[in-house]
Design an enzyme around this catalytic site. Structure first.
Site, mmCIF file in Angstrom:
data_model
loop_
_atom_site.group_PDB
_atom_site.id
_atom_site.type_symbol
_atom_site.label_atom_id
_atom_site.label_comp_id
_atom_site.label_asym_id
_atom_site.label_seq_id
_atom_site.Cartn_x
_atom_site.Cartn_y
_atom_site.Cartn_z
ATOM 1 N N THR A 1 38.728 73.007 46.289
ATOM 2 C CA THR A 1 38.846 71.343 46.340
ATOM 3 C C THR A 1 40.262 70.858 47.379
ATOM 4 O O THR A 1 40.982 71.186 47.882
ATOM 5 C CB THR A 1 39.237 70.265 44.939
ATOM 6 O OG1 THR A 1 39.604 69.382 45.178
ATOM 7 C CG2 THR A 1 40.403 71.253 44.270
ATOM 8 N N ASP A 2 40.423 69.438 47.690
ATOM 9 C CA ASP A 2 41.239 68.942 48.747
ATOM 10 C C ASP A 2 42.185 69.070 48.157
ATOM 11 O O ASP A 2 43.081 69.078 48.742
ATOM 12 C CB ASP A 2 40.854 67.533 49.672
ATOM 13 C CG ASP A 2 40.279 66.911 48.767
ATOM 14 O OD1 ASP A 2 40.389 66.488 47.276
ATOM 15 O OD2 ASP A 2 40.569 65.642 49.357
ATOM 16 N N GLU A 3 42.536 68.296 46.113
ATOM 17 C CA GLU A 3 43.284 68.417 44.750
ATOM 18 C C GLU A 3 44.088 69.564 45.499
ATOM 19 O O GLU A 3 45.787 69.408 45.622
ATOM 20 C CB GLU A 3 43.226 68.071 44.356
ATOM 21 C CG GLU A 3 42.489 66.999 44.102
ATOM 22 C CD GLU A 3 42.610 66.610 42.667
ATOM 23 O OE1 GLU A 3 42.505 66.695 42.011
ATOM 24 O OE2 GLU A 3 41.022 65.579 42.075
ATOM 25 N N TYR B 1 44.573 70.852 36.876
ATOM 26 C CA TYR B 1 43.111 71.345 37.501
ATOM 27 C C TYR B 1 43.150 71.143 38.705
ATOM 28 O O TYR B 1 43.308 72.569 39.247
ATOM 29 C CB TYR B 1 42.167 69.803 37.689
ATOM 30 C CG TYR B 1 41.473 70.218 39.135
ATOM 31 C CD1 TYR B 1 40.289 71.031 38.776
ATOM 32 C CD2 TYR B 1 41.352 69.087 40.189
ATOM 33 C CE1 TYR B 1 38.523 70.839 39.538
ATOM 34 C CE2 TYR B 1 40.260 69.187 40.230
ATOM 35 C CZ TYR B 1 39.058 70.339 40.756
ATOM 36 O OH TYR B 1 38.531 70.177 40.991
ATOM 37 N N LYS C 1 42.922 75.485 40.666
ATOM 38 C CA LYS C 1 41.665 75.677 41.879
ATOM 39 C C LYS C 1 42.585 76.480 43.065
ATOM 40 O O LYS C 1 42.126 77.055 43.534
ATOM 41 C CB LYS C 1 40.864 74.500 41.971
ATOM 42 C CG LYS C 1 40.383 73.661 41.532
ATOM 43 C CD LYS C 1 38.881 74.285 41.051
ATOM 44 C CE LYS C 1 37.973 74.070 42.388
ATOM 45 N NZ LYS C 1 36.508 75.097 42.118
HETATM 46 P P1 NAD Z 1 30.730 69.494 37.559
HETATM 47 O O1 NAD Z 1 32.006 69.201 36.360
HETATM 48 O O2 NAD Z 1 29.362 68.660 37.929
HETATM 49 O O3 NAD Z 1 29.680 70.556 37.117
HETATM 50 C C1 NAD Z 1 30.828 72.164 36.887
HETATM 51 C C2 NAD Z 1 29.658 73.428 36.398
HETATM 52 O O4 NAD Z 1 30.324 74.044 36.280
HETATM 53 C C3 NAD Z 1 28.403 72.362 35.183
HETATM 54 O O5 NAD Z 1 27.090 72.914 35.184
HETATM 55 C C4 NAD Z 1 28.830 73.507 34.375
HETATM 56 O O6 NAD Z 1 28.401 73.469 33.017
HETATM 57 C C5 NAD Z 1 29.652 74.975 34.424
HETATM 58 N N1 NAD Z 1 30.410 76.061 34.334
HETATM 59 C C6 NAD Z 1 31.521 75.414 34.190
HETATM 60 N N2 NAD Z 1 31.974 76.321 33.402
HETATM 61 C C7 NAD Z 1 31.798 77.687 33.032
HETATM 62 C C8 NAD Z 1 31.826 78.765 33.282
HETATM 63 N N3 NAD Z 1 32.570 79.677 32.212
HETATM 64 N N4 NAD Z 1 30.465 79.197 33.248
HETATM 65 C C9 NAD Z 1 29.656 79.249 34.254
HETATM 66 N N5 NAD Z 1 29.314 77.828 34.063
HETATM 67 C C10 NAD Z 1 30.433 76.893 33.524
HETATM 68 O O7 NAD Z 1 31.331 69.618 38.401
HETATM 69 P P2 NAD Z 1 31.366 69.176 40.137
HETATM 70 O O8 NAD Z 1 31.788 68.207 40.630
HETATM 71 O O9 NAD Z 1 29.667 69.456 40.487
HETATM 72 O O10 NAD Z 1 31.824 70.273 41.166
HETATM 73 C C11 NAD Z 1 31.662 71.754 41.310
HETATM 74 C C12 NAD Z 1 32.556 72.697 42.271
HETATM 75 O O11 NAD Z 1 33.089 71.618 43.878
HETATM 76 C C13 NAD Z 1 34.142 72.847 41.386
HETATM 77 O O12 NAD Z 1 34.562 74.303 41.605
HETATM 78 C C14 NAD Z 1 34.690 71.509 41.555
HETATM 79 O O13 NAD Z 1 36.491 72.137 41.482
HETATM 80 C C15 NAD Z 1 34.155 71.773 43.403
HETATM 81 N N6 NAD Z 1 34.859 70.373 44.361
HETATM 82 C C16 NAD Z 1 33.886 69.203 43.274
HETATM 83 C C17 NAD Z 1 34.915 67.887 43.934
HETATM 84 C C18 NAD Z 1 33.937 66.994 43.753
HETATM 85 O O14 NAD Z 1 34.355 66.327 44.369
HETATM 86 N N7 NAD Z 1 33.572 66.540 42.234
HETATM 87 C C19 NAD Z 1 35.324 67.678 44.985
HETATM 88 C C20 NAD Z 1 35.560 69.435 45.835
HETATM 89 C C21 NAD Z 1 35.418 69.895 45.341
HETATM 90 O O1 DAU Z 2 39.461 65.133 46.028
HETATM 91 C C1 DAU Z 2 38.118 65.946 45.390
HETATM 92 C C2 DAU Z 2 38.412 65.944 43.410
HETATM 93 O O2 DAU Z 2 37.549 64.686 43.212
HETATM 94 C C3 DAU Z 2 37.709 67.071 42.966
HETATM 95 O O3 DAU Z 2 38.094 68.404 43.208
HETATM 96 C C4 DAU Z 2 37.284 66.795 41.047
HETATM 97 O O4 DAU Z 2 36.472 67.772 41.177
HETATM 98 C C5 DAU Z 2 36.895 65.230 41.045
HETATM 99 O O5 DAU Z 2 36.818 65.375 39.641
HETATM 100 C C6 DAU Z 2 37.173 64.040 42.125
HETATM 101 O O6 DAU Z 2 38.725 64.163 41.636
HETATM 102 P P1 DAU Z 2 39.595 62.286 40.938
HETATM 103 O O7 DAU Z 2 40.310 63.039 40.468
HETATM 104 O O8 DAU Z 2 39.890 62.097 42.787
HETATM 105 O O9 DAU Z 2 38.043 61.701 40.333
HETATM 106 P P2 DAU Z 2 37.298 60.792 39.225
HETATM 107 O O10 DAU Z 2 36.735 60.618 39.416
HETATM 108 O O11 DAU Z 2 38.651 61.021 38.186
HETATM 109 O O12 DAU Z 2 39.166 59.923 40.074
HETATM 110 C C7 DAU Z 2 38.989 58.784 41.614
HETATM 111 C C8 DAU Z 2 40.091 58.050 41.712
HETATM 112 O O13 DAU Z 2 39.719 56.874 40.333
HETATM 113 C C9 DAU Z 2 41.377 58.710 41.075
HETATM 114 O O14 DAU Z 2 42.914 58.263 41.613
HETATM 115 C C10 DAU Z 2 41.518 58.635 39.262
HETATM 116 C C11 DAU Z 2 41.172 56.881 39.198
HETATM 117 N N1 DAU Z 2 40.461 56.441 38.339
HETATM 118 C C12 DAU Z 2 39.168 57.642 37.919
HETATM 119 C C13 DAU Z 2 38.209 57.159 35.991
HETATM 120 C C14 DAU Z 2 38.090 58.301 35.380
HETATM 121 C C15 DAU Z 2 40.214 55.453 37.548
HETATM 122 O O15 DAU Z 2 41.206 54.391 38.079
HETATM 123 N N2 DAU Z 2 39.726 55.007 36.381
HETATM 124 C C16 DAU Z 2 38.960 56.029 35.599
HETATM 125 O O16 DAU Z 2 38.189 56.035 34.773
#
Ligand code: NAD
Ligand code: DAU
Length: 349
Positions: free
Chosen positions: A131-133, A156, A160
């Site tokens: 992730t970019d975080e 988180y 990562k």
């Molecule tokens: P998600 O939470 O939707 O899905 C995670 C999946 O991993 C689920 O299906 C869960 O059951 C599985 N999982 C969790 N713990 C596990 C374990 N111990 N063993 C086996 N399976 C397990 O997540 P996502 O949003 O699809 O993110 C996927 C990946 O991409 C993550 O590594 C996250 O850090 C990264 N990522 C997410 C975003 C985003 O915006 N969502 C952005 C950048 C990177």
């Molecule tokens: O940048 C990549 C990341 O983006 C991934 O690595 C994470 O897995 C993914 O969850 C996401 O993280 P964020 O914290 O940015 O996503 P989220 O949707 O939780 O929140 C987006 C923005 O909105 C953040 O600034 C927090 C804000 N927010 C979020 C929620 C859930 C609110 O203001 N209200 C809310 O209820």
């Protein structure tokens, strides 16, 4: 060349799009989706391809080395695309240890199994999705580059960042063939409605408050999930060993502006008077340690691999809202918890 690819976390949001893309585009590959089905794992996401001949599902936790070994041997796994993780920042604030367990220890466990099973490490690829975080928080200007020093701010992102360091350590120490990509915020179909965009869509539909943390001025760089999946495909096949690729949407939005955009679009789609949904906006206590701004410089992947986002944000948001409105049953199953019975009902276990 035929490959047997283990995709971890394939029942989650991004994972299901990656699994679908690989199953459909590469019929000669064997795609093994390994997921322990936490609250975030939903096998309904994979309904369309669950009977494909080249698709296999294994309900296994990445913390279970013995089971991982069995899966590697059973399917003769040649490569790994590792997405399984705890992914929600708010949950990491209330339960950091769960994030250390899965994201750090789980990743190292998986790396160890690869190291033990793969005879000549250079013939196999371990592709780690990050992730970019990990880069921390930006001020008003600047972008995250692949060379930006790590500065994670939440439990988180710290977990990562740690897993990224372990992946690099396995390359440096054991010669493992690895690649890492760090992506910005994804949005699109199948995202669990705890994240900002699907939460707002769900709440607007049900006339519930839209909680905005702080003043809503935090900025994220949004990318349509299928564009991320396409970038993962390119990096898997053409990325250089040991390299990192940043993936982003060139698409920065303040949270409050996104929520207003969703409100306007949904008023239109639901036939409500303009301005109705905006009344649901509720400013709430800020997230602890809330990162202010993320923005990715994605020039490296553009120049080296020719990738760039294909979908404009307003079109992507519209598509996403339509998907949630057309998949009410998916959302109802998630909110009622019945999606968690899918495995027992369809896999008979
Ligand atoms: P998600 O939470 O939707 O899905 C995670 C999946 O991993 C689920 O299906 C869960 O059951 C599985 N999982 C969790 N713990 C596990 C374990 N111990 N063993 C086996 N399976 C397990 O997540 P996502 O949003 O699809 O993110 C996927 C990946 O991409 C993550 O590594 C996250 O850090 C990264 N990522 C997410 C975003 C985003 O915006 N969502 C952005 C950048 C990177
Ligand atoms: O940048 C990549 C990341 O983006 C991934 O690595 C994470 O897995 C993914 O969850 C996401 O993280 P964020 O914290 O940015 O996503 P989220 O949707 O939780 O929140 C987006 C923005 O909105 C953040 O600034 C927090 C804000 N927010 C979020 C929620 C859930 C609110 O203001 N209200 C809310 O209820």
């Amino acid at each position: 060349m035929s490959k047997n690819i283990l995709i971890t976390g394939g029942a989650g949001f991004i994972g299901c799009h990656v699994v679908k893309l690989f199953v459909n585009r590469y019929p000669a590959y064997k795609i093994v989706n390994l997921d322990c089905l936490t609250y975030a794992g939903n096998l309904e996401n994979l309904k369309d391809i669950e009977h494909a001949e080249n698709y296999f599902f294994e309900k296994v936790n990445i913390l279970n080395a013995e089971e991982l070994m069995r899966v590697f041997e059973q399917y003769q796994i040649t490569d790994v695309i590792h997405l399984a993780a705890e992914s929600h920042v708010d949950r990491s604030i209330s339960d950091p240890l769960a994030f250390v367990q899965t994201n750090v220890i789980g990743t190292v466990n998986l790396l160890n199994v690869c190291k033990q099973i793969w005879q000549s490490l250079e013939q196999h690829l371990f592709y780690h999705i990050s992730t970019d975080e990990v880069y921390g928080s930006l001020g008003e200007s600047g972008y995250f580059l692949e060379t930006t020093p790590y500065d994670p701010q939440s439990p988180y992102s710290a977990s990562k960042a740690s897993s990224d360091h372990f992946v690099r350590a396995y390359t440096n120490t054991y010669g493992m063939n690895t690649v890492i990509s760090n992506c910005s915020n994804n949005y699109g179909p199948n995202q669990f409605p705890e994240k900002l965009i699907p939460l707002c869509i769900h709440n607007i539909r049900n006339n519930k408050p839209l909680p905005i943390y702080g003043k809503g001025e935090n900025i994220r760089d949004w990318l349509f999930v299928e564009d991320h999946a396409k970038a993962i495909d390119l990096i898997f096949h053409r990325g250089k060993s040991g390299e990192t690729y940043n993936i982003g949407g060139f698409n920065e939005w303040k949270n409050i502006d996104i929520v207003r955009l969703i409100c306007d679009k949904m008023d239109e789609k639901l036939g409500r008077a303009a301005g109705t949904s905006k009344q649901l906006i509720t400013f709430v206590k800020d997230r602890a340690g809330h990162d202010m701004r993320y923005a990715i410089d994605a020039h490296k992947i553009k120049q080296e691999l020719g990738w760039e986002p294909s979908l404009q944000f307003e079109e992507g948001i519209s598509k996403t809202i339509d998907w949630y409105m057309e998949h009410e049953a998916w959302l109802n199953n998630v909110t009622s918890g019945s999606y968690q019975k899918y495995y027992e009902e369809h896999y008979g276990k």
